[in-house]
Design a protein around this motif. Structure first.
Motif, PDB file in Angstrom:
ATOM      1  N   ALA A 182      -3.065  12.311   1.239  1.00 29.21           N
ATOM      2  CA  ALA A 182      -3.350  10.951   1.785  1.00 29.21           C
ATOM      3  C   ALA A 182      -2.363  10.601   3.010  1.00 29.21           C
ATOM      4  CB  ALA A 182      -3.209  10.063   0.869  1.00 29.21           C
ATOM      5  N   ALA A 210       5.461   5.140   1.260  1.00 28.39           N
ATOM      6  CA  ALA A 210       5.138   6.573   1.476  1.00 28.39           C
ATOM      7  C   ALA A 210       5.933   7.273   0.883  1.00 28.39           C
ATOM      8  CB  ALA A 210       4.607   6.849   3.160  1.00 28.39           C
ATOM      9  N   ARG A 258      -1.766   8.263   6.617  1.00 31.57           N
ATOM     10  CA  ARG A 258      -2.023   7.046   7.591  1.00 31.57           C
ATOM     11  C   ARG A 258      -1.083   7.288   8.777  1.00 31.57           C
ATOM     12  NH1 ARG A 258      -1.186   1.397   4.015  1.00 31.57           N
ATOM     13  NH2 ARG A 258      -1.819   0.587   6.079  1.00 31.57           N
ATOM     14  N   THR A 287       0.795   5.653   0.402  1.00 27.09           N
ATOM     15  CA  THR A 287       0.065   7.111   1.181  1.00 27.09           C
ATOM     16  C   THR A 287       1.140   8.240   0.676  1.00 27.09           C
ATOM     17  OG1 THR A 287      -1.040   7.968   2.668  1.00 27.09           O
ATOM     18  CG2 THR A 287       1.011   6.708   3.297  1.00 27.09           C
ATOM     19  N   ASP A 288       0.879   9.419   0.981  1.00 33.61           N
ATOM     20  CA  ASP A 288       1.728  10.488   0.745  1.00 33.61           C
ATOM     21  C   ASP A 288       2.611  10.609   1.903  1.00 33.61           C
ATOM     22  OD1 ASP A 288       0.605  11.767  -1.691  1.00 33.61           O
ATOM     23  OD2 ASP A 288      -1.120  12.745  -0.632  1.00 33.61           O
ATOM     24  N   SER A 337       0.782  -1.244  -0.150  1.00 33.01           N
ATOM     25  CA  SER A 337       0.074  -0.055   0.073  1.00 33.01           C
ATOM     26  C   SER A 337       0.802   1.308  -0.020  1.00 33.01           C
ATOM     27  CB  SER A 337      -0.785  -0.065   1.253  1.00 33.01           C
ATOM     28  OG  SER A 337      -0.126  -0.110   2.392  1.00 33.01           O
TER      29      SER A 337
END
Length: 359
Positions: free
Chosen positions: A28, A144, A30, A4-5, A2
């Motif tokens: 984005a 990320a 998390r 994310t930013d 996955s």
């Protein structure tokens, strides 16, 4: 794997503030947390005006202002006798449990579509020019663009990066702390008992609960070694310092010790990984600046990461964060160390005490 930013390690006030700041801007994000569930410990119990202003911008301040207490009165006792009542300064901020601060931030974050991922322990970090790859203890991997280490004074992020945490600290605890109930004790003041023999105990009524945050000098055993915190020890300290018959402490929902540590990271940026809050600096509790400095770190890091994600010169934005916050951290370390010494000296005088750390 996955992506994310921004991945944030740690769901304390620093990590949650940063997550809200980024999610509110549309990035984005998390949040991973090693704990398996939220805690309900009072811990850092004061929000200063700067933190409240940040929370207002994030849309998280209203429930905290409604639940918290402003204008706390410090009731001073010496050798069991009531000496005086000292109101805290008007600008001292808001008394509120740390768990309540975190709850309000989690609720705001959830409204922005982000939920803390519990039971997710960071164990490995690799990075390149494109981003960061984080390995979790459960075998999971998260990619990320940036990683923010907001994972406390024992930060795994900082340790994995090999960033020195320079300064000094005491080996023995200076204080035992916890959350307890004390049926029959008035909840309209912050009780502070000190004695001519040295040592003391404080019981602060936590808003929205029937508990008190307890802070006390540790007991020592027959060899002069500090005893670990326990309800039985808390009761013996209370009986010795407060000398109030009939009050029995009960229901300890948090037991801990606190040591004096004055340390800061030599840098808060390693490529695409950045540090904030206690992961970057720890210092004495006098003045209640610890959690609040972390919240201010998070606001600054949110601005820096937003600029890095959206703009052409990410390095300049992230370097500016380090250039801004490292001197602030150094100043807070010096300031709180001096405040702590003032408080330790003041409590020897009847009627004086913790308020000198707020000046």
């Amino acid at each position: 794997m996955s992506r994310t930013d921004v991945l944030i390690a740690g769901s304390g006030p620093t990590g949650l503030t940063l997550a809200c700041a980024l999610a509110q801007r549309g990035f984005a994000v998390r949040v991973i947390e090693r704990r398996t569930a939220p805690h309900r410990e009072s811990r850092g119990k004061g929000l200063r005006a700067g933190s409240i202003a940040i929370f207002k911008e994030l849309g998280a301040a209203e429930p905290l202002i409604a639940a918290g207490t402003a204008g706390v009165v410090l009731r001073k006792y010496f050798d069991g006798e009531h000496v005086n009542d000292t109101p805290t300064p008007a600008d001292a901020g808001l008394l509120i449990g740390q768990w309540q601060t975190e709850e309000a931030l989690r609720d705001r974050l959830a409204a922005l579509g982000v939920h803390v991922e519990y039971g997710a322990e960071l164990v490995g970090i690799t990075q390149d020019e494109e981003g960061v790859r984080v390995e979790l203890a459960n075998g999971g991997v998260i990619a990320a663009r940036y990683l923010a280490g907001c994972d406390g004074g024992r930060s795994t992020t900082r340790k994995l990066l090999g960033i020195p945490f320079e300064g000094n600290g005491d080996k023995e605890p200076a204080m035992v702390i916890g959350d307890v109930r004390a049926p029959g004790l008035g909840r309209d003041v912050w009780h502070q008992w000190f004695t001519s023999e040295g040592g003391g105990m404080m019981l602060c009524p936590m808003p929205g609960t029937d508990s008190f945050q307890l802070q006390a000098s540790p007991e020592q055993d027959e060899h002069g070694e500090p005893l670990p915190p326990s309800l039985e020890s808390f009761q013996r300290i209370f009986d010795r310092c407060a000398r109030v018959p009939g009050i029995r402490l009960e229901d300890p929902t948090w037991l801990s010790s606190w040591r004096v540590n004055v340390r800061m990271a030599t840098r808060v940026r390693e490529g695409r990984v950045l540090l904030a809050g206690d992961a970057a600096h720890v210092h004495p509790i006098a003045g209640g600046l610890g959690m609040n400095t972390g919240i201010e770190d998070a606001a600054a890091l949110g601005r820096a990461l937003a600029a890095a994600l959206a703009g052409p010169d990410a390095d300049a934005a992230l370097d500016a964060y380090e250039a801004e916050r490292l001197p602030v951290a150094a100043g807070v370390l010096a300031d709180t160390a001096e405040r702590y010494e003032r408080v330790m000296e003041a409590v020897r005088t009847p009627g004086r005490g913790t308020e000198v750390g707020l000046d």
